[in-house]
Motif scaffolding. Structure first.
Motif, PDB file in Angstrom:
ATOM      1  N   LEU A  87     -80.842  99.266  -8.030  1.00 43.82           N
ATOM      2  CA  LEU A  87     -82.164  99.873  -7.898  1.00 43.82           C
ATOM      3  C   LEU A  87     -82.222 100.575  -6.547  1.00 43.82           C
ATOM      4  O   LEU A  87     -82.150  99.919  -5.513  1.00 43.82           O
ATOM      5  CB  LEU A  87     -83.250  98.805  -7.990  1.00 43.82           C
ATOM      6  CG  LEU A  87     -83.283  98.004  -9.292  1.00 43.82           C
ATOM      7  CD1 LEU A  87     -84.258  96.840  -9.189  1.00 43.82           C
ATOM      8  CD2 LEU A  87     -83.627  98.893 -10.472  1.00 43.82           C
ATOM      9  N   PRO A  88     -82.341 101.907  -6.514  1.00 45.59           N
ATOM     10  CA  PRO A  88     -82.225 102.622  -5.245  1.00 45.59           C
ATOM     11  C   PRO A  88     -83.355 102.304  -4.267  1.00 45.59           C
ATOM     12  O   PRO A  88     -83.206 102.512  -3.077  1.00 45.59           O
ATOM     13  CB  PRO A  88     -82.253 104.095  -5.646  1.00 45.59           C
ATOM     14  CG  PRO A  88     -82.705 104.137  -7.047  1.00 45.59           C
ATOM     15  CD  PRO A  88     -82.480 102.800  -7.667  1.00 45.59           C
ATOM     16  N   TRP A  89     -84.486 101.807  -4.794  1.00 45.16           N
ATOM     17  CA  TRP A  89     -85.640 101.526  -3.918  1.00 45.16           C
ATOM     18  C   TRP A  89     -85.639 100.098  -3.408  1.00 45.16           C
ATOM     19  O   TRP A  89     -86.617  99.635  -2.842  1.00 45.16           O
ATOM     20  CB  TRP A  89     -86.938 101.821  -4.650  1.00 45.16           C
ATOM     21  CG  TRP A  89     -86.874 101.407  -6.075  1.00 45.16           C
ATOM     22  CD1 TRP A  89     -87.117 100.166  -6.570  1.00 45.16           C
ATOM     23  CD2 TRP A  89     -86.502 102.221  -7.178  1.00 45.16           C
ATOM     24  NE1 TRP A  89     -86.911 100.158  -7.915  1.00 45.16           N
ATOM     25  CE2 TRP A  89     -86.535 101.395  -8.321  1.00 45.16           C
ATOM     26  CE3 TRP A  89     -86.132 103.575  -7.319  1.00 45.16           C
ATOM     27  CZ2 TRP A  89     -86.216 101.865  -9.589  1.00 45.16           C
ATOM     28  CZ3 TRP A  89     -85.823 104.033  -8.578  1.00 45.16           C
ATOM     29  CH2 TRP A  89     -85.865 103.199  -9.694  1.00 45.16           C
ATOM     30  N   ARG A  90     -84.578  99.349  -3.654  1.00 49.16           N
ATOM     31  CA  ARG A  90     -84.466  98.002  -3.115  1.00 49.16           C
ATOM     32  C   ARG A  90     -83.173  97.935  -2.302  1.00 49.16           C
ATOM     33  O   ARG A  90     -82.191  98.579  -2.646  1.00 49.16           O
ATOM     34  CB  ARG A  90     -84.431  96.959  -4.233  1.00 49.16           C
ATOM     35  CG  ARG A  90     -85.717  96.867  -5.058  1.00 49.16           C
ATOM     36  CD  ARG A  90     -86.862  96.250  -4.272  1.00 49.16           C
ATOM     37  NE  ARG A  90     -88.106  96.198  -5.016  1.00 49.16           N
ATOM     38  CZ  ARG A  90     -89.105  97.063  -4.878  1.00 49.16           C
ATOM     39  NH1 ARG A  90     -89.031  98.056  -4.021  1.00 49.16           N
ATOM     40  NH2 ARG A  90     -90.203  96.939  -5.598  1.00 49.16           N
ATOM     41  N   TYR A 128     -80.237 100.683   1.977  1.00 54.85           N
ATOM     42  CA  TYR A 128     -80.571 101.093   0.624  1.00 54.85           C
ATOM     43  C   TYR A 128     -79.328 101.684  -0.039  1.00 54.85           C
ATOM     44  O   TYR A 128     -78.507 102.306   0.624  1.00 54.85           O
ATOM     45  CB  TYR A 128     -81.708 102.116   0.646  1.00 54.85           C
ATOM     46  CG  TYR A 128     -83.028 101.488   1.013  1.00 54.85           C
ATOM     47  CD1 TYR A 128     -83.754 100.778   0.060  1.00 54.85           C
ATOM     48  CD2 TYR A 128     -83.528 101.550   2.308  1.00 54.85           C
ATOM     49  CE1 TYR A 128     -84.954 100.171   0.382  1.00 54.85           C
ATOM     50  CE2 TYR A 128     -84.733 100.943   2.644  1.00 54.85           C
ATOM     51  CZ  TYR A 128     -85.431 100.254   1.668  1.00 54.85           C
ATOM     52  OH  TYR A 128     -86.613  99.649   1.988  1.00 54.85           O
ATOM     53  N   GLU A 130     -78.566 104.250  -1.618  1.00 56.15           N
ATOM     54  CA  GLU A 130     -78.192 105.657  -1.444  1.00 56.15           C
ATOM     55  C   GLU A 130     -77.409 105.919  -0.156  1.00 56.15           C
ATOM     56  O   GLU A 130     -76.803 106.963  -0.004  1.00 56.15           O
ATOM     57  CB  GLU A 130     -79.442 106.547  -1.483  1.00 56.15           C
ATOM     58  CG  GLU A 130     -80.031 106.617  -2.868  1.00 56.15           C
ATOM     59  CD  GLU A 130     -80.866 107.870  -3.113  1.00 56.15           C
ATOM     60  OE1 GLU A 130     -81.055 108.667  -2.173  1.00 56.15           O
ATOM     61  OE2 GLU A 130     -81.303 108.034  -4.253  1.00 56.15           O
ATOM     62  N   MET A 131     -77.448 104.965   0.767  1.00 57.12           N
ATOM     63  CA  MET A 131     -76.687 105.132   2.008  1.00 57.12           C
ATOM     64  C   MET A 131     -75.244 104.679   1.840  1.00 57.12           C
ATOM     65  O   MET A 131     -74.445 104.804   2.758  1.00 57.12           O
ATOM     66  CB  MET A 131     -77.303 104.317   3.149  1.00 57.12           C
ATOM     67  CG  MET A 131     -78.791 104.179   3.126  1.00 57.12           C
ATOM     68  SD  MET A 131     -79.555 105.573   3.938  1.00 57.12           S
ATOM     69  CE  MET A 131     -81.276 105.274   3.639  1.00 57.12           C
TER      70      MET A 131
END
Lengths: 248, 247
Positions: A87-90, A128, A130-131
């Protein structure tokens, strides 16, 4: 022991296509604690099969019997998808913790800490997804699957599109963690070398509808599986099995 | 940091400067200069005439905003998830999107009388289809991969809503809130003008009859200021919070 007997799995007819049978009369069993690789060309129904086993798709004819330690215990199934599906937002840590069963099993945070350290993700815990690089994301997905202490682990080409050194590193980590707590693994790949490196046993699948054309035990000890031995094994396999050579 | 101040202050300063220039050139009572307007604004605030009206209008705005957002979000999600329902009600949605605001307002007043409830209802009906359409898009765009992951790891329903669905809908909720606020601002005044005897819309109507341009502009400034505050204090921080995971 896990018994799988799928009489038929098909996609219903749509306006443009007729009903399509993907899997028909597929029957095999997995021993407890066994590491099985499934090898077959793309489009041979491997991902469909894994979704059936994971219980994501119950629209088929047949039975899947998972071993159960006791009556009230439902076996934990871990699933490592082809893409990491974090989950990209976690954060990394949140992604792992969210997958843990509720109420939290005893010592789960110690288990997670330990897995994170083994996989070299300690510094990335609070980042996160995405990093992260793809290799790191895949390791997080592995930690997530191991963290629930699965009885049955499904892996769908989890190392595809990693560069060779990274893939080798993650493969080694996978085996290390698995050896510490052996459980049944079903690992899907189209890379025969990877399968020979990892598996106790390889099932070769042919497409539409999916069927098993060969069931091969790997008789090289895990410690001594190097490139040369794997190549030799592969050569022998191709010489003895015309069908496998045609398949791949 | 300097840059930030420049971009916050320079654009409004330029706007006021151009306004002053234009007022000087035209030199007519129909376009009062900024100073005149600001002194009228100050007067309206100190005499206690502006704030109560602004408060009433804000209250109407907030009530109808929350009703429209709640119902609209629920309907939008349901339509996004259920294809047959969506197909059935799609034409309704298009009809309601295209009914002129004035028509709904007049009809609400005719049918339900010149009441507060009729006023709120008229605003909600105007705003609702907008929210529904935005959230329906958001729901359609939900990623199936994450649901499969959540299902295979036995996420509870609450976990799925909190960690899988809401973060994906967040940008759509913010978009619906932004466009909704702008829309409601415009409609609430017409609603007040046509059928209420208090609020900003009613006051503007009085100024219009008196041709009091300075007061109209003073009220507009009060208005825009409030909207800017809502944007800065509520929406922007919410937006930033939701975006913090992005690269």
């Amino acid at each position: 022991m896990i018994n799988i007997n799928i009489q038929e799995k098909s996609w219903p007819a749509t306006e443009r296509t007729a009903k399509q049978s993907v899997i028909k009369n597929l029957k095999f069993s997995l021993e407890s604690g066994e590491f099985i690789c499934m090898v077959g060309p793309s489009g041979c129904g491997k991902s469909t099969l894994l979704n059936l086993l994971a219980g994501l798709d119950s629209d088929f004819e047949g039975q899947i019997q998972l071993e159960s330690k006791s009556k009230n215990y439902s076996p934990h199934i871990g699933y490592v998808f082809q893409n990491p599906r974090l989950l990209p937002w976690r954060t990394v840590r949140e992604n792992i913790d969210l997958a843990l069963p509720e109420p939290l099993p005893e010592q789960s945070s110690v288990v997670v800490d330990n897995l994170i350290e083994v996989m070299g993700l300690t510094g990335a815990q609070h980042k996160y997804p995405e990093m992260l690089s793809l290799g790191m994301s895949r390791r997080v997905a592995l930690v997530r699957a191991f963290a629930i202490q699965p009885d049955f682990l499904l892996m769908d080409e989890p190392f595809v599109s990693l560069d060779a050194p990274t893939a080798r590193k993650v493969q080694k980590l996978l085996i290390d963690v698995w050896k510490k707590r052996p459980h049944t693994v079903l690992f899907v790949t189209h890379d025969l070398n990877e399968a020979i490196l990892l598996a106790d046993r390889i099932l070769f699948l042919a497409p539409s509808p999916t069927k098993i054309i060969a069931d091969i035990k790997i008789d090289i000890s895990r410690e001594s599986r190097d490139e040369e031995k794997i190549d030799r094994f592969k050569k022998k396999l191709f010489e003895e099995n015309e069908e496998i050579r045609m398949l791949l | 940091m300097q840059n930030r101040w420049f971009y916050t202050l320079a654009p409004p300063a330029l706007l006021i400067f151009s306004w002053q220039l234009l007022a000087l050139v035209i030199n007519s009572a129909l376009l009062p200069a900024p100073f005149e307007v600001f002194s009228v604004l100050w007067q309206a605030i100190t005499t206690g005439e502006l704030l109560p009206n602004l408060g009433i209008t804000l209250a109407r705005l907030l009530v109808s905003f929350f009703i429209a957002m709640t119902i609209g979000t629920a309907i939008g999600i349901i339509l996004g998830l259920r294809k047959p329902l969506d197909r059935f009600f799609d034409s309704w949605l298009i009809i309601f999107l295209n009914i002129p605001a004035l028509v709904t307002i007049i009809l609400c007043y005719v049918w339900f009388g010149l009441t507060e409830a009729a006023a709120i209802l008229a605003i909600v009906i105007n705003k609702l289809p907008n929210v529904v359409v935005t959230l329906r898009e958001g729901t359609r765009a939900l990623n199936k991969d994450y649901f499969e992951m959540a299902e295979s790891y036995n996420f509870s329903r609450a976990k799925i809503i909190k960690h899988v669905i809401l973060p994906q809908l967040h940008p759509f909720l913010i978009a619906a809130a932004r466009s909704g606020l702008a829309l409601i601002w415009k409609i609430v005044l017409v609603v007040e003008l046509l059928g209420r005897s208090d609020g900003m819309g009613y006051q503007l109507h009085l100024f219009f009859q008196l041709f009091d341009v300075a007061s109209i502009m003073a009220y507009t400034i009060a208005f825009v200021t409030v909207i800017q505050m809502i944007e800065l204090i509520i929406l922007k921080p919410l937006d930033r919070r939701a975006q913090r995971w992005r690269r």
